[in-house]
Design a protein around this motif. Structure first.
Motif, short mmCIF file in Angstrom:
data_model
loop_
_atom_site.label_atom_id
_atom_site.label_comp_id
_atom_site.label_asym_id
_atom_site.label_seq_id
_atom_site.Cartn_x
_atom_site.Cartn_y
_atom_site.Cartn_z
N UNK A 77 1.90 8.56 -1.77
CA UNK A 77 1.28 8.19 -0.49
C UNK A 77 -0.03 8.92 -0.27
N UNK A 78 -0.07 10.20 -0.58
CA UNK A 78 -1.29 10.99 -0.37
C UNK A 78 -2.40 10.55 -1.32
N UNK A 99 7.23 0.45 -5.06
CA UNK A 99 6.78 1.33 -3.98
C UNK A 99 5.26 1.46 -4.00
N UNK A 100 4.69 1.60 -5.19
CA UNK A 100 3.23 1.75 -5.33
C UNK A 100 2.53 0.50 -4.80
N UNK A 101 3.07 -0.65 -5.17
CA UNK A 101 2.52 -1.93 -4.72
C UNK A 101 2.61 -2.05 -3.20
N UNK A 102 3.79 -1.75 -2.66
CA UNK A 102 4.00 -1.91 -1.21
C UNK A 102 3.11 -0.95 -0.43
N UNK A 103 3.04 0.31 -0.88
CA UNK A 103 2.24 1.29 -0.16
C UNK A 103 0.75 0.98 -0.31
N UNK A 104 0.35 0.55 -1.51
CA UNK A 104 -1.05 0.18 -1.73
C UNK A 104 -1.45 -0.94 -0.79
#
Lengths: 338, 338
Positions: A77-78, A99-104
């Motif tokens: 996230x950071x 998770x990377x896709x969703x957070x991005x």
């Protein structure tokens, strides 16, 4: 902190990348007590990186929704936040893909004119490398998504492969215009009409991927994910069989010794580590996914992709093409009104 | 009369099959003036075949609709008609795939309980062979189609691979229950609930194909066609690279000479000719498609598949499983009503 052997592989990969790319600086997010001792092993890296401590991580098992709720202060996230804040040009992670896709997507948002980001990567072909997207971000796509993927893929090809007029095709079950479902036929018609700055060639089939028939292969995330994993699985199967065939008898072992240098060249070309680094194209900021099982050299490749894209104003190229496409579509609509 | 080198390859293939399968008899449809001289070269075949003359053929370029209108008296049409009339147990053709599918479907009709036939074939894996369907007959499928494909694939595995409890999986972008589109999630739920005579294991991914993780891989015709051609293309790419790597230098040429027997074993396993013969499952009669470019040995493999299936009452097994599934679904619905 993501991937099968983090943070060791990530730090080692950053060090390899640093040797190749002297102007790159790194922000490293994660557990400082584990990262700092690793970094001290690589003096060049040490003088061009800054460690930002967090003890929160997104685990491999975490669902995208959980990561969104709980992962803002995690290393992942950071890192994305640093892209959003303009502090870094790209975030590279070997962690949880969903998770990377969703957070991005949530933190950076998609670019104006792009409905959905697409996972994009280089793949080895018999004559070099091709680009394929979407590799799994969107299991269902409509014709507009596919057209946007084509625009983004062509921009990727111009940036990373240095091609001025990349050839682009839609992945289909046959090359005739009659083949395929409605979505793909509509996308084909739209791309033919659009006169975009790319060499749109129509349809390609599954074997066109390995042949390197075109520079950019466009497909929905379901088909793309299956095709990518099928190609990787087939390559691994043959490599495994080759290995056991070549250690089967004394004769074949002798043969292997003589042929070893040639076989290593082949292995090298097919090694996914040398084509590592999938880009979530279409976000307001660069997020690059490394294979979770990538080697340090593989992680360095992913960093290389990030640097190429950051240095070449990829977003600017995509925005330009999207505007061109929209204006063209508008003119077409006006022509029809008359 | 179909395929790249007909009728030569077809007759030679029939002769090879005849040597292996002494009880098989052949009806050969096509141009007698070309077929008869070929047949006389193979005395065993000659005494167990009958040539039925027609000078009409379905060409490789013909659209399915054209073939339906004009092809009934062609070699392809007459071969399917002989299955319909009960004169032969199976029709094997190396001709136009779309035409064969359309004529098979129109002339034989689909089995009761099957909405759409599926193209089904054996594929080489790292540990033997697996079955995949649909390989391209239906570009769009709903959950009922996929469930029917699973039932037909399991029957194929019991018949051709001789497995009593074949493992079956749906091809998806991940193995977790949350992955994939609605169609595939519904099919997964239906297969889990149905308690059919198969080992339903859930989802498999693209690399599961080559790994041979399951005996039967079920997917829609779009994804299946892309996956099949991607696997074949990748195998061909690696074989080509291997060949050029092994003839690159004197050293590697010497290595090749020593390793040749082991490499030929590998080549043999991957050779599509040894897995030739795709079955249009779900018709009231057996229609088997040989690769158009198959060798004589490849065409003989396709005949072997036809004989296996004809000898094992495949249709009976499928009908039984479909009834079981429907009764089960009915009971479930009644349970819910209560």
């Amino acid at each position: 902190m993501g991937g099968d052997a983090a943070p060791q592989i990530v730090i080692e990969g950053a060090s390899i990348a640093r040797e190749r790319l002297p102007n790159v600086k790194f922000l490293i997010f994660g557990d400082e007590t584990r990262i700092a001792p690793l970094v001290t092993k690589y003096p060049l890296l040490k003088e061009s990186c800054e460690i930002r401590h967090t003890d929160k991580i997104v685990s491999a098992e975490e669902k995208p929704g959980q990561a969104l709720r709980r992962g803002r202060q995690s290393s992942m996230g950071l890192a994305i936040q640093s892209v959003k804040d303009g502090e870094s040009c790209a975030a590279v992670s070997a962690g949880n893909t969903g998770a990377l896709m969703a957070m991005g997507k949530f933190m950076l948002k998609t670019m104006s004119g792009i409905d959905r980001p697409a996972m994009t990567s280089l793949l080895p072909t018999s004559c070099g490398e091709s680009i394929m997207l979407d590799l799994g971000a969107n299991v269902e796509c409509d014709e507009n998504n596919l057209v946007q993927f084509a625009i983004m893929g062509a921009a990727f090809a111009r940036t990373v492969l240095g091609l001025s007029n990349p050839s682009v095709a839609l992945l289909n079950v046959g090359v005739e215009e009659l083949k395929g479902n409605e979505v793909i036929k509509n996308a084909d018609r739209m791309l033919r009409d659009a006169n975009l700055p790319m060499d749109y060639v129509g349809f390609t089939e599954g074997h066109g991927l390995a042949n390197g028939e075109v520079d950019v292969v466009v497909t929905d995330g379901f088909t793309g994910n299956v095709a990518l994993k099928t190609a990787e699985g087939t390559a691994r199967m043959i490599a495994g069989m080759l290995q056991s065939a070549l250690s089967d008898s004394l004769m074949s072992k002798i043969g292997y010794l003589f042929a070893k240098p040639a076989l290593l060249g082949l292995k090298n070309h097919l090694d996914p580590n040398n084509h590592n680094g999938a880009v979530f194209m279409g976000l307001n900021g660069l997020v690059i996914k490394s294979h979770g099982g990538a080697s340090a050299a593989g992680f360095a490749s992913a960093i290389g992709v990030a640097v190429d894209m950051a240095a070449n104003d990829l977003a600017g190229k995509i925005t330009e093409d999207l505007k061109y496409f929209e204006n063209h579509a508008k003119e077409d609509a006006e022509d029809k009104d008359i």
